[in-house]
Design a protein around this motif. Sequence first.
Motif, PDB file in Angstrom:
ATOM      1  N   ALA A  67       0.814  -1.217   0.000  1.00 13.89           N
ATOM      2  CA  ALA A  67       0.000   0.000   0.000  1.00 13.89           C
ATOM      3  C   ALA A  67       0.850   1.271   0.000  1.00 13.89           C
ATOM      4  N   ASP A  68       2.061   1.207   0.552  1.00 12.48           N
ATOM      5  CA  ASP A  68       2.944   2.376   0.569  1.00 12.48           C
ATOM      6  C   ASP A  68       3.832   2.455  -0.675  1.00 12.48           C
ATOM      7  N   ASP A  69       3.605   1.549  -1.637  1.00  9.32           N
ATOM      8  CA  ASP A  69       4.342   1.522  -2.910  1.00  9.32           C
ATOM      9  C   ASP A  69       5.833   1.220  -2.744  1.00  9.32           C
ATOM     10  N   LYS A  70       6.234   0.647  -1.626  1.00  7.90           N
ATOM     11  CA  LYS A  70       7.659   0.402  -1.399  1.00  7.90           C
ATOM     12  C   LYS A  70       8.127  -0.975  -1.842  1.00  7.90           C
ATOM     13  N   LEU A  71       7.236  -1.967  -1.779  1.00  9.60           N
ATOM     14  CA  LEU A  71       7.642  -3.346  -2.049  1.00  9.60           C
ATOM     15  C   LEU A  71       6.773  -3.985  -3.122  1.00  9.60           C
ATOM     16  N   ILE A  72       7.387  -4.848  -3.899  1.00 10.08           N
ATOM     17  CA  ILE A  72       6.700  -5.673  -4.894  1.00 10.08           C
ATOM     18  C   ILE A  72       6.839  -7.136  -4.460  1.00 10.08           C
ATOM     19  N   ALA A  73       5.762  -7.896  -4.604  1.00  8.39           N
ATOM     20  CA  ALA A  73       5.823  -9.344  -4.356  1.00  8.39           C
ATOM     21  C   ALA A  73       5.386 -10.070  -5.617  1.00  8.39           C
ATOM     22  N   ALA A  74       6.098 -11.133  -5.957  1.00 12.05           N
ATOM     23  CA  ALA A  74       5.765 -11.932  -7.131  1.00 12.05           C
ATOM     24  C   ALA A  74       5.796 -13.408  -6.755  1.00 12.05           C
ATOM     25  N   ALA A  75       4.700 -14.115  -7.079  1.00 14.05           N
ATOM     26  CA  ALA A  75       4.647 -15.563  -6.860  1.00 14.05           C
ATOM     27  C   ALA A  75       5.368 -16.261  -8.009  1.00 14.05           C
ATOM     28  N   VAL A  76       6.248 -17.202  -7.677  1.00 16.57           N
ATOM     29  CA  VAL A  76       7.040 -17.913  -8.683  1.00 16.57           C
ATOM     30  C   VAL A  76       6.707 -19.400  -8.565  1.00 16.57           C
ATOM     31  N   GLU A  77       6.029 -19.922  -9.591  1.00 12.37           N
ATOM     32  CA  GLU A  77       5.419 -21.246  -9.485  1.00 12.37           C
ATOM     33  C   GLU A  77       6.424 -22.385  -9.338  1.00 12.37           C
ATOM     34  N   GLU A  78       7.353 -22.492 -10.265  1.00 13.88           N
ATOM     35  CA  GLU A  78       8.194 -23.691 -10.304  1.00 13.88           C
ATOM     36  C   GLU A  78       9.173 -23.784  -9.139  1.00 13.88           C
ATOM     37  N   SER A  79       9.542 -22.653  -8.565  1.00 17.73           N
ATOM     38  CA  SER A  79      10.451 -22.689  -7.413  1.00 17.73           C
ATOM     39  C   SER A  79       9.695 -22.694  -6.088  1.00 17.73           C
TER      40      SER A  79
END
Length: 326
Positions: free
Chosen positions: A116-128
């Motif tokens: 919400a504070d635009d500081k962090l990005i999270a990405a789900a990575v399927e194969e790992s």
Amino acid sequence: MASATCNPPSEAMIRTPIKAGFAAILAALSTGALAAPFAYVPNEKSASVTVIDTATDTITATLPGGQRPRGIATNGKQLFISEAPSNGLAVIDIAKGREMKRIPLGESPEGVSISADDKLIAAAVEESNSVAILNARTHRKLAEIRVSGENPEHAVFSPDGRWLLVSAENAEQVDLIDVKARRQVGSIPVGKRPRGIGFTPDGSRAYVACELVSTVYAIDMASRKVIAEIKAGTFSNGIAMAPDGSRAYVSNGKDGTVSVIRTADNQVEATIPVGKRPWNMAVTPDGSKLYVANGRSNSVSVIDTTSLEVKTEIPVGELPWGVVIR
């Protein structure tokens, strides 16, 4: 149901920005005064991102999205898009209409979210079986966190940024990551194949759509327990929350519908027909419209949240994966 009168976009439209609208976006960004939020739609097969002005529900530009764009998040100036063939996160400069860089993530990245504070990005990575956390300003990868669920699809920040909830295709739980500690700290049992996740604005509850049981699970975040199981349409998958927390919207992939859940009593108050294989969705900041990506109709359905009716359907590229609005 009203339908848009425009024809499906040509390949040239998909690959080339619509100049007048694109200039308008550039001018608005440069002054910092957007007339209305924009909806950004990644089109997985067309390798593009459709930009929709939510004030007029017209397409204003088509941006690059890598070869196979899927998950998407934005801070209003940049788009962060998971890109399957390169196993990376594409960073798109919205004003310039071009890719800035590509950040390696791992094999088959999918859902992307921004704090919400635009500081962090999270990405789900399927194969790992992991979630990558990145600095949204520097684009530096800060951590790669293993999770219990196999083939994670979505990783969504709680409103206060303390937690990430992670859903996985081959799981019957959502995994809980402590963002500061950079590790998984628990799991919450739900139904088979959890997909979309949405939080109430105060972060007290999360709603999780579980596709193979066509059920939405309401989770109390303080106790980390399911407090309601709500039957939705067949193959429920995407979740979008009303900004005031009064409703959870659920896309039902097999039915071609959206279920509307009242969070006050966790009851379905309406079921709205949309396009084929509705997938991920987003609500405008004022809560007045819901935008639904219809993967097999190559369109976005726009729902008026007062009347709970589709007001228009906007043709986009091929296989739209979802929508983000900013």
